[in-house]
Design a protein around this motif. Sequence first.
Motif, PDB file in Angstrom:
ATOM      1  N   GLY A 339     -30.013 -44.929  -2.537  1.00  0.00           N
ATOM      2  CA  GLY A 339     -31.419 -44.725  -2.336  1.00  0.00           C
ATOM      3  C   GLY A 339     -31.813 -43.405  -2.386  1.00  0.00           C
ATOM      4  N   VAL A 340     -33.207 -43.254  -2.635  1.00  0.00           N
ATOM      5  CA  VAL A 340     -33.860 -41.769  -2.539  1.00  0.00           C
ATOM      6  C   VAL A 340     -35.015 -41.832  -1.430  1.00  0.00           C
ATOM      7  CG1 VAL A 340     -33.284 -41.485  -5.040  1.00  0.00           C
ATOM      8  CG2 VAL A 340     -35.610 -42.425  -4.232  1.00  0.00           C
ATOM      9  N   ARG A 341     -35.583 -42.936  -1.078  1.00  0.00           N
ATOM     10  CA  ARG A 341     -36.719 -42.843  -0.368  1.00  0.00           C
ATOM     11  C   ARG A 341     -36.468 -41.693   1.109  1.00  0.00           C
ATOM     12  NH1 ARG A 341     -41.546 -45.830   0.175  1.00  0.00           N
ATOM     13  NH2 ARG A 341     -42.519 -45.590   2.245  1.00  0.00           N
ATOM     14  N   GLY A 342     -35.479 -42.212   1.817  1.00  0.00           N
ATOM     15  CA  GLY A 342     -35.016 -41.390   2.831  1.00  0.00           C
ATOM     16  C   GLY A 342     -34.784 -39.824   2.437  1.00  0.00           C
ATOM     17  N   LYS A 343     -34.382 -39.517   1.496  1.00  0.00           N
ATOM     18  CA  LYS A 343     -34.031 -38.162   0.854  1.00  0.00           C
ATOM     19  C   LYS A 343     -35.355 -37.516   0.835  1.00  0.00           C
ATOM     20  CE  LYS A 343     -29.739 -39.322  -1.375  1.00  0.00           C
ATOM     21  NZ  LYS A 343     -29.275 -39.767  -2.645  1.00  0.00           N
ATOM     22  N   LEU A 344     -36.286 -38.437   0.028  1.00  0.00           N
ATOM     23  CA  LEU A 344     -37.847 -37.681  -0.241  1.00  0.00           C
ATOM     24  C   LEU A 344     -38.347 -37.412   0.977  1.00  0.00           C
ATOM     25  CD1 LEU A 344     -38.481 -39.645  -3.447  1.00  0.00           C
ATOM     26  CD2 LEU A 344     -38.042 -37.467  -3.562  1.00  0.00           C
ATOM     27  N   LEU A 345     -38.174 -38.421   2.002  1.00  0.00           N
ATOM     28  CA  LEU A 345     -39.115 -38.183   3.187  1.00  0.00           C
ATOM     29  C   LEU A 345     -38.662 -36.882   4.137  1.00  0.00           C
ATOM     30  CD1 LEU A 345     -39.449 -41.845   4.226  1.00  0.00           C
ATOM     31  CD2 LEU A 345     -41.153 -40.371   3.791  1.00  0.00           C
ATOM     32  N   VAL A 346     -37.329 -36.685   4.347  1.00  0.00           N
ATOM     33  CA  VAL A 346     -36.628 -36.080   5.131  1.00  0.00           C
ATOM     34  C   VAL A 346     -37.197 -34.280   4.241  1.00  0.00           C
ATOM     35  CG1 VAL A 346     -34.616 -34.677   6.004  1.00  0.00           C
ATOM     36  CG2 VAL A 346     -35.027 -37.337   5.946  1.00  0.00           C
ATOM     37  N   GLY A 347     -36.946 -34.609   3.011  1.00  0.00           N
ATOM     38  CA  GLY A 347     -37.246 -33.244   2.077  1.00  0.00           C
ATOM     39  C   GLY A 347     -38.569 -32.965   2.262  1.00  0.00           C
ATOM     40  N   SER A 348     -39.477 -33.807   2.405  1.00  0.00           N
ATOM     41  CA  SER A 348     -40.963 -33.280   2.379  1.00  0.00           C
ATOM     42  C   SER A 348     -41.423 -32.777   3.795  1.00  0.00           C
ATOM     43  CB  SER A 348     -41.741 -34.566   2.510  1.00  0.00           C
ATOM     44  OG  SER A 348     -41.800 -35.746   3.102  1.00  0.00           O
ATOM     45  N   VAL A 349     -40.634 -33.551   4.977  1.00  0.00           N
ATOM     46  CA  VAL A 349     -41.030 -32.997   6.243  1.00  0.00           C
ATOM     47  C   VAL A 349     -40.318 -31.452   6.498  1.00  0.00           C
ATOM     48  CG1 VAL A 349     -40.501 -33.226   8.719  1.00  0.00           C
ATOM     49  CG2 VAL A 349     -41.121 -35.193   7.258  1.00  0.00           C
ATOM     50  N   GLY A 350     -39.095 -31.461   5.902  1.00  0.00           N
ATOM     51  CA  GLY A 350     -38.428 -30.019   5.771  1.00  0.00           C
ATOM     52  C   GLY A 350     -39.292 -28.926   5.140  1.00  0.00           C
TER      53      GLY A 350
END
Length: 475
Positions: A339-350
């Motif tokens: 999956g990619v959704r979690g990666k994208l969310l954490v990346g945006s917050v970072g």
Amino acid sequence: MTEVKADAATEAKGPGFDRRLLPPMMLGSVLNPVNSTIISVALIPIGRALGAPPAQTAWLVSALYLATSLGQPVVGRLIDIFGPRRLFLLSTTLVGVAGVIGTLAPNLGVLIAARVLLGFGTCGGYPAAMALVRSEAKRTGRDSPGGVLTALAVANQTIAVVGPLLGGVLIAVGGWRATFGLNVPLAVAAVLLGLWRLPRSAGTGESPQRGRLVSQLDLPGMALFAATLTSLLLFLMNLHLANWYLLVIVAAAGAGFAVRELRAAVPFIDLRVLGGNTPLLATYGRALVAYVVSYSFLYGFSQWTEEGYGLSPFHAGLVQIPMFLLAIGVSIVSGRRRGVRGKLLVGSVGQIAACLVMLTLTGGSPLWSLLLVALVFGVPQGLNNLALQNSVYFQSDPERTASSAGLLRTFAYVGSMVASSATAASFGQRADTSGMHQLSWIMLGAGVLYLLLTVFDRTLGRGTTTDSAEEKPST
């Protein structure tokens, strides 16, 4: 790299990915990032040597990405038709030529021309790698290349680690010209590996039509695409009301491009398919805004640490080491997860967190605060690149994998052009602290937009998109 080894566990079940392809794939794909990261610490020395302020040396960044933005989807389309070998060899040879010209450049104009050649020369590596991944998946019957895609992402992150530091070392030993000369041995190695390892035939499904060159290439479509993108990027590189006519050209050329592609029998970019592929369009949009943030940091923060904070190019490169080291670790660990959704969310917050920390920095800030910013940026740097790359692989038409990958880079480089323009506008004649803060606000806005594009993208949660594709049995 760790996940690539995990693939060995399934070798007994059938043919596996040909590991001999990995060296040329990885070397070709890193030619662009190595030139991106090395130049970040060379801009100030080049400006001092040639008497050019940051607003002018920004063209060294913009020129490369202008050429690459145009060339990536074109070369990707050629790879889809003819296979990766010939295009890989031609493009990497051009990198060596550009390295020679840049090393001997007498002025900024010639240096910019060398960067344009570098841009076109580095167009073949990444689309060729993605095409090879697709062709190997077809050959082996295993459409789950998580380990290989992670290896490519980690290779790019590793080069990003070495780039600023290597640039500082080269400048200390041989001056800024050595950063261009490095391309000569890299190009020679890439060409030799390509001749030795790349298969002579590895297209992605259109080989029966290769003889009809003109109709397959859609030259009018390519020309209109180039006119649209060039006009847009020229406007972004010099944001001013006096350049309004460029937007008129963008609109006219863009409309002509759309009409051409909708009527063409074999379009350069199939707008009907692309327009119906909402997940892929959303991925391209995220790539654009993500690279506005990451490249504003890469170039803007580097220039500020040298001119506004007072570090040498070598030490400015050292400051970015924590970011890239953490990015490597994040890529390796997250590459194992579906999956990619979690990666994208954490990346945006970072990204947002790092921009907020940048707004607190001044010329008198302790050195550890600069390292903290770099460290925080390491999280999105490792997550975003991998997630976007995996998204395109699974969301694109299999017969257009290389051109879809090239188009991802095009959107990313449009973001880098926005970043370059924002950096030049923020700093003007000198990379001081107030300019860095202005740039940080622009980065923060792009980071928030990236978060919104992820949160409100419902396709990421559907079983028919990337998440489900990655849930196939791992190889």
